[in-house]
Write a protein that holds these residues in place. Structure first.
Motif, PDB file in Angstrom:
ATOM      1  N   LEU A  90       0.625  -5.789  -3.391  1.00  0.00           N
ATOM      2  CA  LEU A  90       2.070  -5.546  -3.366  1.00  0.00           C
ATOM      3  C   LEU A  90       2.385  -4.053  -3.271  1.00  0.00           C
ATOM      4  CD1 LEU A  90       3.253  -8.161  -6.030  1.00  0.00           C
ATOM      5  CD2 LEU A  90       3.389  -8.328  -3.541  1.00  0.00           C
ATOM      6  N   ILE A  91       1.699  -3.253  -4.098  1.00  0.00           N
ATOM      7  CA  ILE A  91       1.949  -1.812  -4.064  1.00  0.00           C
ATOM      8  C   ILE A  91       1.513  -1.225  -2.725  1.00  0.00           C
ATOM      9  CG2 ILE A  91       1.295   0.392  -5.091  1.00  0.00           C
ATOM     10  CD1 ILE A  91       1.100  -0.994  -7.773  1.00  0.00           C
ATOM     11  N   LEU A 140       1.440  -2.736   0.245  1.00  0.00           N
ATOM     12  CA  LEU A 140       2.399  -3.078   1.287  1.00  0.00           C
ATOM     13  C   LEU A 140       3.671  -2.235   1.169  1.00  0.00           C
ATOM     14  CD1 LEU A 140       2.035  -6.971   1.392  1.00  0.00           C
ATOM     15  CD2 LEU A 140       1.103  -5.295   3.003  1.00  0.00           C
ATOM     16  N   TRP A 141       4.086  -1.982  -0.090  1.00  0.00           N
ATOM     17  CA  TRP A 141       5.267  -1.136  -0.289  1.00  0.00           C
ATOM     18  C   TRP A 141       5.004   0.286   0.195  1.00  0.00           C
ATOM     19  CZ3 TRP A 141       6.021   3.052  -3.759  1.00  0.00           C
ATOM     20  CH2 TRP A 141       7.333   3.505  -3.835  1.00  0.00           C
ATOM     21  N   LEU A 142       3.810   0.815  -0.129  1.00  0.00           N
ATOM     22  CA  LEU A 142       3.466   2.161   0.325  1.00  0.00           C
ATOM     23  C   LEU A 142       3.320   2.219   1.844  1.00  0.00           C
ATOM     24  CD1 LEU A 142       0.883   3.240  -2.403  1.00  0.00           C
ATOM     25  CD2 LEU A 142       3.230   4.047  -2.112  1.00  0.00           C
ATOM     26  N   THR A 143       2.853   1.118   2.447  1.00  0.00           N
ATOM     27  CA  THR A 143       2.729   1.067   3.906  1.00  0.00           C
ATOM     28  C   THR A 143       4.091   1.190   4.569  1.00  0.00           C
ATOM     29  OG1 THR A 143       0.723  -0.283   3.818  1.00  0.00           O
ATOM     30  CG2 THR A 143       2.005  -0.372   5.855  1.00  0.00           C
ATOM     31  N   ARG A 144       5.073   0.430   4.055  1.00  0.00           N
ATOM     32  CA  ARG A 144       6.426   0.534   4.606  1.00  0.00           C
ATOM     33  C   ARG A 144       6.982   1.941   4.423  1.00  0.00           C
ATOM     34  NH1 ARG A 144       6.965  -4.708   2.328  1.00  0.00           N
ATOM     35  NH2 ARG A 144       7.942  -3.817   0.460  1.00  0.00           N
ATOM     36  N   LEU A 145       6.724   2.514   3.232  1.00  0.00           N
ATOM     37  CA  LEU A 145       7.212   3.872   2.962  1.00  0.00           C
ATOM     38  C   LEU A 145       6.563   4.885   3.909  1.00  0.00           C
ATOM     39  CD1 LEU A 145       9.028   5.493   1.016  1.00  0.00           C
ATOM     40  CD2 LEU A 145       7.008   5.833  -0.420  1.00  0.00           C
ATOM     41  N   SER A 187       1.066   1.182  11.072  1.00  0.00           N
ATOM     42  CA  SER A 187       1.379   0.078  10.171  1.00  0.00           C
ATOM     43  C   SER A 187       0.252  -0.955  10.146  1.00  0.00           C
ATOM     44  CB  SER A 187       2.688  -0.587  10.605  1.00  0.00           C
ATOM     45  OG  SER A 187       2.986  -1.695   9.787  1.00  0.00           O
TER      46      SER A 187
END
Length: 271
Positions: free
Chosen positions: A32-33, A35-40, A67
């Protein structure tokens, strides 16, 4: 009751289950973290490329590539945290990569062609181009294909390999463009007088450029007409409208002067 719970807690399987529950929870947290960092990170990359005035097509291509690579790293990290051996992961990825490479040879060729197009930049987003008899405005260059918007507002999707291998006609690459018109007059009409009328029409059209000067030539002596080649220059953005307007004005001016624009005629004598 407490003694029963203590006995359950002391059982080997209980500690084993607790250990794996902890590892799976950590793996889910990493996923989860990550994927969030990937979007960021992709948003940050997009902003940096935008500030650097990178071409929109190249910017989108790099964003998708970054990505995808980051997602693979996050998934591998989550599997490692879950206790899956890395050697098994790498072996599986290698085998899968080989199988995918063999099955998707055309797709990989399209990907390589997309990279070449981004590096060479034969066109940019918004350019009007012609490829293999197809004409359209470039909307985007994606990983596997190029999207064109046709004049009748349809999407034309071409594989990148075809775009890279076909001759490309870029109609909007230059600031100005020449209009080529062929207008026929009757053999009995004077060519010089017709040219004078054409010059007057061109001079009255504000979108026709003064430099380079329009070229007026006799193109050929056809069966039923003397064909005149009229070649004015206009700004690329004014090409279509000016061409249609000049055809109308030339027809009206020649007709007003009594110069016919003849249709094909044939004289047949029967003996």
């Amino acid at each position: 009751m407490h003694s029963l719970l203590e006995r359950i807690a002391n059982l080997p399987w209980a500690s084993y289950a607790a250990h794996w529950a902890l590892r799976l929870s950590l793996a889910l947290l990493v996923l989860l973290i990550g994927l969030w960092l990937t979007r960021l990170a992709t948003r940050l990359l997009t902003r940096v490329l935008t500030r650097m005035n990178v071409d929109p097509m190249l910017r989108e291509f790099l964003r998708n590539l970054a990505s995808g690579a980051l997602i693979v790293v996050v998934v591998v990290g989550a599997l490692d945290q879950a206790g899956v051996p890395m050697t098994s992961i790498l072996a599986a990825l290698g085998a899968a990569g080989l199988a995918v490479a063999l099955a998707l040879r055309d797709s990989l060729s399209n990907l390589a062609a997309g990279v070449v197009l981004l590096l060479l930049k034969p066109f940019r987003a918004g350019d009007l181009i012609g490829i293999g008899g197809q004409t359209g405005k470039v909307e985007s260059l994606r990983l596997m294909h190029t999207v064109l918007l046709t004049p009748d507002n349809c999407e034309l999707i071409l594989p990148n390999t075809r775009v890279a291998n076909e001759p490309i006609m870029n109609y909007t690459a230059r600031a100005s463009r020449r209009i080529d018109l062929i207008i026929g007059i009757a053999y009995r009409d004077e060519v010089g007088r017709a040219f004078d009328i054409v010059r007057g029409v061109l001079a009255a059209e504000p979108r026709v450029l003064k430099e380079p000067q329009p070229a007026l030539l006799v193109d050929r002596l056809a069966e039923s007409s003397v064909d005149l080649a009229i070649r004015p220059w206009v700004a690329t953005a004014d090409y279509l409208e000016t061409r249609a307007e000049l055809l109308r004005k030339l027809k009206e001016a020649l007709a007003t002067a009594g110069i016919d624009v003849p249709f094909p005629q044939r004289e047949l004598r029967v003996v």
